[in-house]
Design a protein around this motif. Structure first.
Motif, PDB file in Angstrom:
ATOM      1  N   THR A 366      19.042  22.949   7.078  1.00 26.68           N
ATOM      2  CA  THR A 366      20.238  23.190   7.879  1.00 26.68           C
ATOM      3  C   THR A 366      21.424  23.350   6.939  1.00 26.68           C
ATOM      4  O   THR A 366      21.586  22.562   5.994  1.00 26.68           O
ATOM      5  N   ALA A 367      22.267  24.364   7.194  1.00 31.45           N
ATOM      6  CA  ALA A 367      23.441  24.600   6.346  1.00 31.45           C
ATOM      7  C   ALA A 367      24.567  25.171   7.192  1.00 31.45           C
ATOM      8  O   ALA A 367      24.332  25.810   8.217  1.00 31.45           O
ATOM      9  N   THR A 368      25.776  24.903   6.769  1.00 27.38           N
ATOM     10  CA  THR A 368      26.944  25.550   7.354  1.00 27.38           C
ATOM     11  C   THR A 368      27.293  26.752   6.488  1.00 27.38           C
ATOM     12  O   THR A 368      27.453  26.617   5.268  1.00 27.38           O
ATOM     13  N   MET A 369      27.380  27.905   7.111  1.00 25.83           N
ATOM     14  CA  MET A 369      27.601  29.164   6.392  1.00 25.83           C
ATOM     15  C   MET A 369      28.952  29.752   6.777  1.00 25.83           C
ATOM     16  O   MET A 369      29.328  29.732   7.953  1.00 25.83           O
ATOM     17  N   VAL A 370      29.676  30.244   5.801  1.00 25.66           N
ATOM     18  CA  VAL A 370      30.945  30.921   6.045  1.00 25.66           C
ATOM     19  C   VAL A 370      30.899  32.294   5.394  1.00 25.66           C
ATOM     20  O   VAL A 370      30.548  32.418   4.215  1.00 25.66           O
ATOM     21  N   LEU A 371      31.235  33.336   6.178  1.00 23.51           N
ATOM     22  CA  LEU A 371      31.387  34.683   5.626  1.00 23.51           C
ATOM     23  C   LEU A 371      32.872  34.940   5.430  1.00 23.51           C
ATOM     24  O   LEU A 371      33.649  34.937   6.389  1.00 23.51           O
ATOM     25  N   GLU A 372      33.270  35.112   4.162  1.00 24.23           N
ATOM     26  CA  GLU A 372      34.677  35.313   3.810  1.00 24.23           C
ATOM     27  C   GLU A 372      34.912  36.786   3.476  1.00 24.23           C
ATOM     28  O   GLU A 372      34.136  37.396   2.746  1.00 24.23           O
ATOM     29  N   GLN A 373      36.011  37.327   4.005  1.00 25.56           N
ATOM     30  CA  GLN A 373      36.365  38.712   3.713  1.00 25.56           C
ATOM     31  C   GLN A 373      37.094  38.765   2.381  1.00 25.56           C
ATOM     32  O   GLN A 373      38.024  37.986   2.135  1.00 25.56           O
ATOM     33  N   VAL A 374      36.682  39.655   1.515  1.00 26.56           N
ATOM     34  CA  VAL A 374      37.299  39.791   0.197  1.00 26.56           C
ATOM     35  C   VAL A 374      37.734  41.228  -0.004  1.00 26.56           C
ATOM     36  O   VAL A 374      37.235  42.147   0.647  1.00 26.56           O
ATOM     37  N   GLY A 375      38.657  41.410  -0.935  1.00 22.05           N
ATOM     38  CA  GLY A 375      39.110  42.757  -1.243  1.00 22.05           C
ATOM     39  C   GLY A 375      39.967  43.363  -0.147  1.00 22.05           C
ATOM     40  O   GLY A 375      40.606  42.657   0.630  1.00 22.05           O
ATOM     41  N   PRO A 376      39.961  44.696  -0.022  1.00 25.42           N
ATOM     42  CA  PRO A 376      40.809  45.383   0.961  1.00 25.42           C
ATOM     43  C   PRO A 376      40.284  45.158   2.373  1.00 25.42           C
ATOM     44  O   PRO A 376      39.183  44.642   2.573  1.00 25.42           O
ATOM     45  N   PRO A 377      41.063  45.546   3.379  1.00 22.07           N
ATOM     46  CA  PRO A 377      40.585  45.430   4.757  1.00 22.07           C
ATOM     47  C   PRO A 377      39.299  46.224   4.973  1.00 22.07           C
ATOM     48  O   PRO A 377      39.004  47.178   4.254  1.00 22.07           O
ATOM     49  N   ALA A 378      38.531  45.788   5.973  1.00 21.18           N
ATOM     50  CA  ALA A 378      37.349  46.546   6.360  1.00 21.18           C
ATOM     51  C   ALA A 378      37.773  47.926   6.841  1.00 21.18           C
ATOM     52  O   ALA A 378      38.812  48.078   7.492  1.00 21.18           O
ATOM     53  N   VAL A 379      36.967  48.923   6.535  1.00 25.77           N
ATOM     54  CA  VAL A 379      37.278  50.311   6.876  1.00 25.77           C
ATOM     55  C   VAL A 379      36.399  50.743   8.044  1.00 25.77           C
ATOM     56  O   VAL A 379      35.188  50.526   8.036  1.00 25.77           O
ATOM     57  N   VAL A 380      37.019  51.338   9.041  1.00 24.36           N
ATOM     58  CA  VAL A 380      36.303  51.872  10.192  1.00 24.36           C
ATOM     59  C   VAL A 380      36.502  53.382  10.206  1.00 24.36           C
ATOM     60  O   VAL A 380      37.628  53.865  10.294  1.00 24.36           O
ATOM     61  N   GLN A 381      35.410  54.112  10.084  1.00 19.92           N
ATOM     62  CA  GLN A 381      35.471  55.574  10.106  1.00 19.92           C
ATOM     63  C   GLN A 381      34.759  56.073  11.355  1.00 19.92           C
ATOM     64  O   GLN A 381      33.598  55.738  11.585  1.00 19.92           O
ATOM     65  N   THR A 382      35.449  56.866  12.145  1.00 18.89           N
ATOM     66  CA  THR A 382      34.871  57.406  13.367  1.00 18.89           C
ATOM     67  C   THR A 382      34.818  58.922  13.273  1.00 18.89           C
ATOM     68  O   THR A 382      35.722  59.560  12.742  1.00 18.89           O
ATOM     69  N   HIS A 383      33.727  59.465  13.781  1.00 12.22           N
ATOM     70  CA  HIS A 383      33.497  60.916  13.719  1.00 12.22           C
ATOM     71  C   HIS A 383      33.099  61.378  15.114  1.00 12.22           C
ATOM     72  O   HIS A 383      32.107  60.894  15.677  1.00 12.22           O
ATOM     73  N   THR A 384      33.873  62.299  15.673  1.00 13.46           N
ATOM     74  CA  THR A 384      33.631  62.796  17.026  1.00 13.46           C
ATOM     75  C   THR A 384      33.413  64.302  16.990  1.00 13.46           C
ATOM     76  O   THR A 384      34.148  65.025  16.312  1.00 13.46           O
ATOM     77  N   VAL A 385      32.406  64.776  17.704  1.00 14.65           N
ATOM     78  CA  VAL A 385      32.141  66.207  17.857  1.00 14.65           C
ATOM     79  C   VAL A 385      32.676  66.625  19.217  1.00 14.65           C
ATOM     80  O   VAL A 385      32.292  66.061  20.246  1.00 14.65           O
ATOM     81  N   THR A 386      33.564  67.627  19.231  1.00 16.68           N
ATOM     82  CA  THR A 386      34.308  67.942  20.455  1.00 16.68           C
ATOM     83  C   THR A 386      33.871  69.229  21.140  1.00 16.68           C
ATOM     84  O   THR A 386      34.494  69.626  22.125  1.00 16.68           O
ATOM     85  N   ASN A 387      32.833  69.895  20.626  1.00 19.05           N
ATOM     86  CA  ASN A 387      32.439  71.164  21.256  1.00 19.05           C
ATOM     87  C   ASN A 387      31.230  71.015  22.174  1.00 19.05           C
ATOM     88  O   ASN A 387      30.562  71.981  22.496  1.00 19.05           O
ATOM     89  N   THR A 388      30.924  69.783  22.585  1.00 21.23           N
ATOM     90  CA  THR A 388      29.888  69.536  23.580  1.00 21.23           C
ATOM     91  C   THR A 388      30.490  68.707  24.704  1.00 21.23           C
ATOM     92  O   THR A 388      31.410  67.915  24.460  1.00 21.23           O
ATOM     93  N   PRO A 389      29.998  68.853  25.924  1.00 16.14           N
ATOM     94  CA  PRO A 389      30.616  68.148  27.053  1.00 16.14           C
ATOM     95  C   PRO A 389      30.577  66.633  26.940  1.00 16.14           C
ATOM     96  O   PRO A 389      31.436  65.958  27.492  1.00 16.14           O
TER      97      PRO A 389
END
Length: 515
Positions: A366-389
């Motif tokens: 059993t352990a306590t785990m921590v995920l720490e954010q390091v460096g620059p902010p997280a990057v979110v990249q979104t890609h949308t295709v607009t020529n289909t309904p």
């Protein structure tokens, strides 16, 4: 294969808003889809004619209206309100009559126009409940907030009610613009009886000639049984003709940003007509569209070598939307970059989580785990295709994290790992989500959804007091070589966007994670 940039540019530009742990949402529906609503708001300076002379009044009009509609489709404005701010000087007539409260019935003239066609409608019988008048001997009344209907020495009358529907018969860019305003003001004394005279009729007109539309609505040509999507090429043609003006971005952006984007888009299309194909991708200035949001995400991360899963979150995320926003009408794509910061008790991390695993297949750890954010902010990249309904979309989230362990017990016996038992270097967590906008399905900015991915956990260092426990945790948890074999699935709640703080997703909610 070459592309005729001018022909491609005749496709209408589709503008979308990206998100955090979210994919950009397309806002311009096909002919078969249901139009999204927008909360529209505009503040207009008016001049009102009182018996004592002209008085200034700021009037804020709000309504929920669709982003787009088909020709002949009935549009029913909802949640209509007209807020009239009257200055103290306009109230002297009523306080002289020993009035203590003031109510109103408002009638607003609204001009509905599309192309060269325009018609006026009357939004009448909008009723504003009584508000307290400032005392006659007060030189200034402290602001009580809108809930009391009072400003500094003046009052705010908020009139609401149902208004007529409207339908536009021609395709193009329709506007709904407030014009003249009539007020019937009723005053009452301390005991609730009407003053004498009991009412005063006041007419108000916009203080200047500047046009300030309440809303702009894209009107699609819906004639015929199978009207094509605006982005579908007509038979025998390279591409369909664009509407009168390009579609505008998501509701919630400042109306001034909508207008600027429209103007920039038109300028770039004109450049294409002048054989300047380099103008096809349009990068929208971030100051026009950038905004902030908040949300939560929760999920599970598998530690393959430990034959178990650790719960993650709920993680609170502060989001900056639309740091970069590129619309490419030639490629029929929209690419948006946003940023995310995790936050827990003022630190850049996810909440600590306890997990129990079977180390080496038989020993409970059993352990306590921590995920720490390091460096620059997280990057979110979104890609949308607009020529289909359906507007298919893909979102990729990339965060740099470090894992720290403490409060470790092996078979119930505490194991002193020290204060800095962590991965020797940050690791990259990449999550992906897929969806479509019409009809909404999968992972979308407005609704959240599931994101999945894998991560490579590096070796550990700094573990152990008096003995080196780094090899123990490295062999038990870290990935083999560089293989990313630790599966993560996160469920994100809808965004609470700063431009809509009273929306149904504010304050942000905690999602139920899925395994």
């Amino acid at each position: 294969m070459t592309v005729d940039a001018r022909a491609a540019a005749r496709r209408p530009l589709h503008l979308v808003v990206g998100g955090a742990l979210v994919v950009a949402t397309a806002l311009i529906p096909s002919a078969e889809s249901v139009a999204a609503d927008q909360t529209s708001e505009v503040t207009i300076p008016y001049t009102c004619q009182f018996p004592s002379g002209a008085e200034k009044a700021d009037v804020t009009i709000k309504a929920v209206l669709p982003v787009s509609a088909g020709t002949g489709e009935v549009i029913r404005p909802a949640d209509v309100s007209v807020e009239v701010s009257l200055e103290r000087s306009a109230l002297l007539r009523f306080t002289a009559l020993e009035a203590t409260t003031l109510s109103a019935v408002a009638e607003l003239t609204v001009r509905n126009s599309v192309g060269e066609h325009a018609a006026d409608a009357s939004w009448q019988q909008l009723e504003a409940p009584a508000v307290d008048l400032p005392a006659e001997d007060e030189e200034q009344v402290d602001s009580q907030g809108e809930g009391d209907g009072q400003g500094a020495g003046g009052v705010v009358l908020t009139a609401t009610g149902d208004v007529p529907t409207v339908a536009f018969g021609s395709p193009g860019r329709a506007t709904i613009t407030p014009a003249g305003l009539g007020l019937t003001l009723a005053s009452f004394t301390q005991d609730g009886t009407p003053t004498s005279p009991p009412e005063l009729a006041v007419t108000c007109e916009p203080a200047d000639d500047e046009e300030r539309p309440l809303a702009r609505i894209t009107v699609r040509d819906s004639t015929g049984p199978t009207a094509p999507s605006p982005s579908d090429p007509a038979p025998g043609e390279g591409a369909s003709e664009p509407p009168a003006k390009p579609a505008r971005p998501a509701p919630g952006l400042d109306p001034d940003a909508h207008r600027k984007i429209d103007d920039l888009t038109e300028a770039r299309l004109e450049a294409l007509d002048d054989e300047d194909p380099g103008s096809c991708p349009i990068e929208i200035p971030p100051e026009w569209v950038m905004t902030t949001a908040e949300t939560y995400a929760a999920g599970y991360a598998n530690a393959v070598k430990l034959d178990g899963a650790a719960a993650l979150g709920p993680a609170f995320m502060k989001v900056v939307l639309n740091k970069r926003y590129i619309n490419d009408s030639c490629a029929s794509t929209v690419d948006v970059t946003s940023e995310v910061e995790f936050e827990y008790q003022g630190k850049r991390q996810l909440p600590p989580t306890k997990a129990t695993f079977l180390s080496y297949g038989f020993m409970p750890t059993t352990a306590t785990m921590v995920l720490e954010q390091v460096g620059p902010p997280a990057v979110v990249q979104t890609h949308t295709v607009t020529n289909t309904p359906t507007y298919p979309e893909e979102s990729t989230v990339t965060a740099q994290l470090s894992m720290r362990l403490y409060d470790v017990r092996v078979n119930g016996v505490p194991l002193d790992v020290g204060p800095d038992c962590r991965t020797e270097r940050p690791f990259e967590q990449v999550l992906k989500g897929y969806g479509q906008s019409y009809p909404p399905a999968g992972y979308l900015v407005a609704y959240g959804g599931n994101l999945t991915g894998y991560a490579h956990i590096p070796p550990f260092q700094g573990c152990g007091v008096g003995e080196d426990l780094d090899p123990l945790f490295t062999s038990a948890i870290s990935s083999v070589g560089k293989k990313a074999d630790n599966y993560t699935k996160m469920t994100q709640a809808p965004l609470c966007v700063a431009t809509n703080p009273e929306g149904p997703d504010c304050p942000p909610k905690v999602p139920k994670p899925e395994r």
